[in-house]
Scaffold this motif. Structure first.
Motif, mmCIF file in Angstrom:
data_model
loop_
_atom_site.group_PDB
_atom_site.id
_atom_site.type_symbol
_atom_site.label_atom_id
_atom_site.label_comp_id
_atom_site.label_asym_id
_atom_site.label_seq_id
_atom_site.Cartn_x
_atom_site.Cartn_y
_atom_site.Cartn_z
ATOM 1 N N LEU A 162 -1.742 0.654 20.019
ATOM 2 C CA LEU A 162 -0.828 1.641 19.442
ATOM 3 C C LEU A 162 -1.282 1.903 18.013
ATOM 4 C CD1 LEU A 162 1.983 3.181 19.407
ATOM 5 C CD2 LEU A 162 2.875 1.094 18.369
ATOM 6 N N ILE A 163 -1.404 3.172 17.645
ATOM 7 C CA ILE A 163 -1.817 3.530 16.289
ATOM 8 C C ILE A 163 -0.738 4.418 15.682
ATOM 9 C CG2 ILE A 163 -3.586 4.615 14.860
ATOM 10 C CD1 ILE A 163 -5.554 4.184 17.192
ATOM 11 N N ASN A 164 -0.129 3.933 14.611
ATOM 12 C CA ASN A 164 0.930 4.682 13.934
ATOM 13 C C ASN A 164 0.539 4.856 12.468
ATOM 14 O OD1 ASN A 164 3.293 6.079 13.719
ATOM 15 N ND2 ASN A 164 4.656 4.330 14.059
ATOM 16 N N THR A 165 0.662 6.072 11.975
ATOM 17 C CA THR A 165 0.317 6.355 10.582
ATOM 18 C C THR A 165 1.584 6.440 9.751
ATOM 19 O OG1 THR A 165 -1.648 7.591 11.263
ATOM 20 C CG2 THR A 165 -0.850 7.962 9.029
ATOM 21 N N PHE A 166 1.623 5.667 8.679
ATOM 22 C CA PHE A 166 2.776 5.640 7.783
ATOM 23 C C PHE A 166 2.381 6.240 6.442
ATOM 24 C CE2 PHE A 166 3.524 2.121 10.741
ATOM 25 C CZ PHE A 166 4.817 2.421 11.170
ATOM 26 N N THR A 177 -6.697 2.531 5.512
ATOM 27 C CA THR A 177 -6.224 3.700 4.788
ATOM 28 C C THR A 177 -6.509 4.940 5.628
ATOM 29 O OG1 THR A 177 -8.330 3.921 3.608
ATOM 30 C CG2 THR A 177 -6.577 2.647 2.530
ATOM 31 N N SER A 178 -5.705 5.979 5.429
ATOM 32 C CA SER A 178 -5.847 7.211 6.195
ATOM 33 C C SER A 178 -5.960 8.392 5.248
ATOM 34 C CB SER A 178 -4.652 7.395 7.136
ATOM 35 O OG SER A 178 -4.779 8.574 7.884
ATOM 36 N N ALA A 179 -6.797 9.352 5.611
ATOM 37 C CA ALA A 179 -7.009 10.514 4.758
ATOM 38 C C ALA A 179 -5.969 11.599 4.994
ATOM 39 C CB ALA A 179 -8.408 11.089 4.997
ATOM 40 N N ALA A 180 -5.325 11.602 6.173
ATOM 41 C CA ALA A 180 -4.378 12.661 6.491
ATOM 42 C C ALA A 180 -3.321 12.123 7.444
ATOM 43 C CB ALA A 180 -5.106 13.842 7.130
ATOM 44 N N PRO A 181 -2.115 12.687 7.408
ATOM 45 C CA PRO A 181 -1.078 12.279 8.355
ATOM 46 C C PRO A 181 -1.536 12.525 9.788
ATOM 47 C CG PRO A 181 -0.152 13.618 6.586
ATOM 48 C CD PRO A 181 -1.640 13.721 6.464
ATOM 49 N N ALA A 233 0.827 -1.211 0.000
ATOM 50 C CA ALA A 233 0.000 0.000 0.000
ATOM 51 C C ALA A 233 0.859 1.257 0.000
ATOM 52 C CB ALA A 233 -0.934 -0.003 1.203
ATOM 53 N N LEU A 234 1.929 1.269 0.793
ATOM 54 C CA LEU A 234 2.812 2.427 0.857
ATOM 55 C C LEU A 234 3.528 2.643 -0.469
ATOM 56 C CD1 LEU A 234 4.367 1.918 4.415
ATOM 57 C CD2 LEU A 234 2.626 3.577 3.743
ATOM 58 N N GLN A 290 -0.206 5.115 -0.941
ATOM 59 C CA GLN A 290 -1.322 5.245 -0.009
ATOM 60 C C GLN A 290 -0.837 5.578 1.403
ATOM 61 O OE1 GLN A 290 -4.831 4.985 -0.612
ATOM 62 N NE2 GLN A 290 -4.668 5.935 1.407
ATOM 63 N N LEU A 291 -1.533 6.476 2.074
ATOM 64 C CA LEU A 291 -1.280 6.774 3.476
ATOM 65 C C LEU A 291 -2.001 5.711 4.306
ATOM 66 C CD1 LEU A 291 0.126 9.100 5.107
ATOM 67 C CD2 LEU A 291 -2.138 10.125 5.310
ATOM 68 N N MET A 292 -1.278 5.072 5.224
ATOM 69 C CA MET A 292 -1.837 3.935 5.944
ATOM 70 C C MET A 292 -1.746 4.104 7.457
ATOM 71 S SD MET A 292 -2.940 1.825 3.657
ATOM 72 C CE MET A 292 -3.146 0.301 4.620
ATOM 73 N N GLN A 293 -2.772 3.585 8.139
ATOM 74 C CA GLN A 293 -2.821 3.580 9.599
ATOM 75 C C GLN A 293 -2.676 2.133 10.072
ATOM 76 O OE1 GLN A 293 -6.560 4.185 12.100
ATOM 77 N NE2 GLN A 293 -5.638 6.217 12.194
ATOM 78 N N ARG A 294 -1.680 1.894 10.929
ATOM 79 C CA ARG A 294 -1.422 0.550 11.458
ATOM 80 C C ARG A 294 -1.729 0.550 12.957
ATOM 81 N NH1 ARG A 294 3.073 -2.327 13.759
ATOM 82 N NH2 ARG A 294 3.104 -4.530 13.100
ATOM 83 N N SER A 295 -2.695 -0.280 13.357
ATOM 84 C CA SER A 295 -3.099 -0.374 14.758
ATOM 85 C C SER A 295 -2.645 -1.717 15.325
ATOM 86 C CB SER A 295 -4.630 -0.256 14.890
ATOM 87 O OG SER A 295 -5.077 0.972 14.359
ATOM 88 N N VAL A 296 -2.048 -1.685 16.502
ATOM 89 C CA VAL A 296 -1.539 -2.892 17.154
ATOM 90 C C VAL A 296 -2.217 -3.043 18.520
ATOM 91 C CG1 VAL A 296 0.511 -4.112 17.987
ATOM 92 C CG2 VAL A 296 0.698 -2.538 16.043
#
Length: 362
Positions: free
Chosen positions: A167-171, A153-157, A131-132, A136-142
């Motif tokens: 933990l939620i990190n946006t790449f 997918t994420s609309a904004a950083p 995806a990256l 695509q801007l992506m949100q990874r939740s652990v």
């Protein structure tokens, strides 16, 4: 050099796909000064190979020592198997005491906390990397309870978020730079941009310039610049810089770029040429003053630069400042600084429209 996060995740995905054990470390909290910001990641393989960074190096060395010893089965207690990292994510702090901060090279007594994920799922990592790479801007939740990963997918950083449960990190995908013109200055700027994590595309329809291009890892295209800008589809992680001095090539590309979300749009040229460019765009293309306010020029910060590599440093510094949302003082702007210092304009006669004269931009 590609985006560091993408490189870390791609390498980690490769290790896991090959059946190797590995961990992913994420900086989740810092106190005081810290070498790397929250959200920074690194990956460690059971072989001791490491990619990415969470500090200036000492913490990486400690993690490598601890976990390669565990992976190798070297006993660190009564039962060596218990030392092998596995299971749900765990937290670890470095720099809790002044002595430990000094030991690990943390400045000013700083402290940082890491979340360690053991043997992340290979398929989820591969999906994220794909995806990256696709922009695509992506949100990874652990999930902290069991390490389960969810991708969206994420609309904004967004800044890293840590709750009691996840933990939620946006790449984001790589930052991109489109350079119009394949001259000597472009080679220096493209090189600096790559080392700063940008994916670089150079556009020049002139064969004599393209044929001399010598920077590896850069996409070079020959279509007309305005068509290339449209195909490039600049977004909020993109910048477009015109470097030919030729209005026939620069102006139309800049017009298209100003209609996009590119975070930086600029053009090389003196103060006189920059004023003339604004006038042309307003009179002949009905570009509004609001749009023209986005057009940077003369580009760069004022460092008294005269040679192509110095000018490239000046331009790259401004691009990074804008990317990082740093508002530079007015007296660092090229035009403002030169006016304050009564620096004579480079153009003693007619405005330069081609490449016959070397421009000193900053």
């Amino acid at each position: 050099m590609e985006n560091l996060d993408v490189m870390v995740l791609r390498t980690l995905a490769g290790w896991r796909a090959a059946g190797k054990r590995a961990l992913l470390a994420t900086v989740v909290r810092t106190w005081g000064s810290s070498p790397r910001p929250v959200g920074s990641i690194m990956a460690l393989c059971d072989s001791g190979a490491v990619v990415g960074s969470v500090s200036g190096g000492c913490i990486e060395d400690d993690l490598i020592y601890q976990f390669t010893q565990a992976y190798s089965g070297v006993s660190t207690g009564s039962d060596s198997h218990k030392a092998i990292p596995s299971g749900p994510p765990t937290f670890i702090k470095y720099g809790i005491t002044a002595d430990e901060a000094h030991r690990f090279g943390l400045p000013c007594g700083g402290t940082l906390e890491l979340l360690l994920e053991y043997d992340p799922d290979a398929s989820a990592l591969s999906e994220l990397v794909t995806a990256l790479e696709g922009g695509q801007l992506m949100q990874r939740s652990v999930k902290l309870k069991d390490g389960a990963v969810t991708l969206n997918t994420s609309a904004a950083p967004a800044e890293l978020a840590l709750t009691k449960t996840e933990l939620i990190n946006t790449f984001g995908p790589e930052y991109r730079m489109l350079l119009i013109g394949a001259g000597q200055l472009t080679e220096y700027l493209a090189t600096m941009a790559q080392f700063s994590g940008f994916s670089v595309t150079v556009c020049d329809p002139r064969e004599e310039y393209r044929s001399a291009w010598s920077v590896p890892g850069v996409t070079v295209v020959s279509d007309m610049p305005d068509d290339v800008v449209i195909a490039f589809k600049p977004d909020r992680r993109s910048c477009v810089i015109a470097l030919t001095h030729d209005p026939k090539l620069d102006d139309l590309a800049l017009l298209e770029a100003l209609n996009t979300e590119a975070f930086y749009v600029g053009a090389i040229g003196s103060r006189r040429n920059n004023e003339a460019r604004h006038q042309r765009m307003a009179e002949h293309f009905s570009v509004s003053q609001e749009s023209l306010a986005r057009l940077r020029g003369p580009i760069g910060i004022y460092i008294g630069s005269k040679t192509p590599p110095e000018i490239a440093v000046s331009v790259m510094a401004e691009v990074l400042a804008v990317k990082n949302s740093v508002v530079l003082p007015r007296d660092m702007e090229v035009a403002q600084a030169k006016n304050e210092r009564a620096v004579p304009d480079n153009d003693a006669g007619d405005l330069v429209c081609g490449m016959a004269r070397q421009e000193r931009a900053s």
